[in-house]
Design a protein around this motif. Structure first.
Motif, PDB file in Angstrom:
ATOM      1  N   VAL A 222       0.875  -1.172   0.000  1.00 40.74           N
ATOM      2  CA  VAL A 222       0.000   0.000   0.000  1.00 40.74           C
ATOM      3  C   VAL A 222       0.912   1.222   0.000  1.00 40.74           C
ATOM      4  O   VAL A 222       1.805   1.338   0.849  1.00 40.74           O
ATOM      5  CB  VAL A 222      -0.926   0.033   1.229  1.00 40.74           C
ATOM      6  CG1 VAL A 222      -1.844   1.254   1.180  1.00 40.74           C
ATOM      7  CG2 VAL A 222      -1.764  -1.234   1.299  1.00 40.74           C
TER       8      VAL A 222
ATOM      9  N   LYS B 178      -2.703   4.824   4.635  1.00 39.82           N
ATOM     10  CA  LYS B 178      -2.151   3.500   4.314  1.00 39.82           C
ATOM     11  C   LYS B 178      -2.322   2.519   5.478  1.00 39.82           C
ATOM     12  O   LYS B 178      -2.763   1.390   5.299  1.00 39.82           O
ATOM     13  CB  LYS B 178      -0.658   3.615   3.972  1.00 39.82           C
ATOM     14  CG  LYS B 178      -0.330   4.521   2.799  1.00 39.82           C
ATOM     15  CD  LYS B 178       1.130   4.442   2.441  1.00 39.82           C
ATOM     16  CE  LYS B 178       2.061   4.951   3.521  1.00 39.82           C
ATOM     17  NZ  LYS B 178       1.915   6.379   3.798  1.00 39.82           N
TER      18      LYS B 178
ATOM     19  N   THR C 105       3.993  -1.098   3.448  1.00 40.89           N
ATOM     20  CA  THR C 105       3.756   0.220   2.844  1.00 40.89           C
ATOM     21  C   THR C 105       5.050   0.779   2.262  1.00 40.89           C
ATOM     22  O   THR C 105       6.150   0.386   2.648  1.00 40.89           O
ATOM     23  CB  THR C 105       3.210   1.240   3.874  1.00 40.89           C
ATOM     24  OG1 THR C 105       4.254   1.601   4.799  1.00 40.89           O
ATOM     25  CG2 THR C 105       2.033   0.681   4.646  1.00 40.89           C
TER      26      THR C 105
END
Length: 291
Positions: A46, A54, A141
């Motif tokens: 993400v 996120k 992330t």
């Protein structure tokens, strides 16, 4: 010069009933995300700038995956929400507890799913790839402008292309746009200059409705109340992996993904505008113009 500045990050820890149904994904995007997090192994990324939601999206995914038969371990800096059923580890570099060190310990604890708070360096990226290759689903992330740029970012960190092609299942890019206040929402006709900021002409938006907030006590005269997610989901298929291996450009990867049905951040923002949920100003501010 004139004193200290303070930034506050507001997290409502009392309300952690996070759900993918509530983060703003439409039907197609929701199905794509559920497909990605349902994979038995691989990496799901993400991406987006700081404050783009996120972590919230990942927690919502973990909440959906969280059951008595699934072992989920997380390494975070910091741990933002406390969720029952997850083994959450707070990174502490002062005592040598880094992302790579935590992840190496995780691999000896027979996990099913691992959340890596953020891939910041080559050692973290390498151990994340290793975890995915040994049969684990890794959620993590990155900080990039859009989904296809994540591949270049990981290559810049020092990962081999063949490892990326073998492990990455999909990339979710996201932004948060403010939503129009429901109490003072009004329809209006945007000026041509506003449309030009989105690369549109009056002919392009014939029959489309636009809305904005006038400003009232409910929204403190801002015209906005709440936020919505804008998403760009890149699913990797065999051709995408071939493009990565053949050192194709980010533009080539983006064009292929769009041909396969990927909706860009700007296109997702336009849907939000046409649905009357957000404004042209917000979408222009949060998304980059397309080539």
């Amino acid at each position: 010069m004139h004193g200290e500045s303070v930034v506050m990050r507001l997290l409502d820890r009392s309300n952690v009933e996070l759900s993918l149904d509530r983060v703003g994904l439409d039907e197609k995007d929701l199905a794509d995300v559920r497909y990605l997090i349902g994979r038995p192994n691989g990496i799901v990324i993400v991406t987006g700038p700081t404050g783009s939601g996120k972590t919230t999206t990942l927690y919502a995914a973990l909440s959906e995956l969280n059951n008595i038969g699934t072992k989920i371990l997380t390494a975070e800096d910091p741990v933002e929400y406390d969720i029952d059923g997850l083994c959450q580890v707070q990174i502490n570099t002062d005592v040598g507890l880094t992302f790579p060190k935590a992840l190496r310990s995780f691999l000896r604890q027979d996990p099913d799913i691992i959340l890596v708070g953020e891939i910041r360096d080559k050692p973290t990226a390498e151990i994340s790839v290793q975890a995915s290759l040994t049969g684990h689903l890794v959620l993590t992330t990155l900080h990039t402008n859009d989904a296809p740029s994540s591949i270049v970012r990981l290559i810049d960190l020092g990962l081999e292309r063949f490892l990326l092609a073998a492990t990455i299942e999909g990339v979710i890019a996201q932004r948060l746009a403010r939503t129009i206040c429901s109490k003072c929402r009004e329809a209006y006709v945007p000026a041509e200059e506003e449309l030009l900021e989105l690369g549109l002409t009056p002919e392009n938006v014939m029959g489309k409705e636009f809305a904005r907030g006038k400003g009232c006590d409910n929204c403190h005269t801002s015209g906005y109340k709440g936020r919505m997610g804008i998403f760009e989901i890149m699913m990797l298929d065999d051709e995408s992996r071939e493009l990565i291996l053949s050192e194709a450009s980010t533009t080539a990867l983006r064009n292929h993904s769009r041909a396969q049905g990927m909706r860009t951040l700007r296109e997702s923002g336009l849907r939000g505008i046409y649905d009357g949920r957000t404004t042209i100003d917000e979408v222009v501010r949060e998304t980059i113009a397309e080539d």
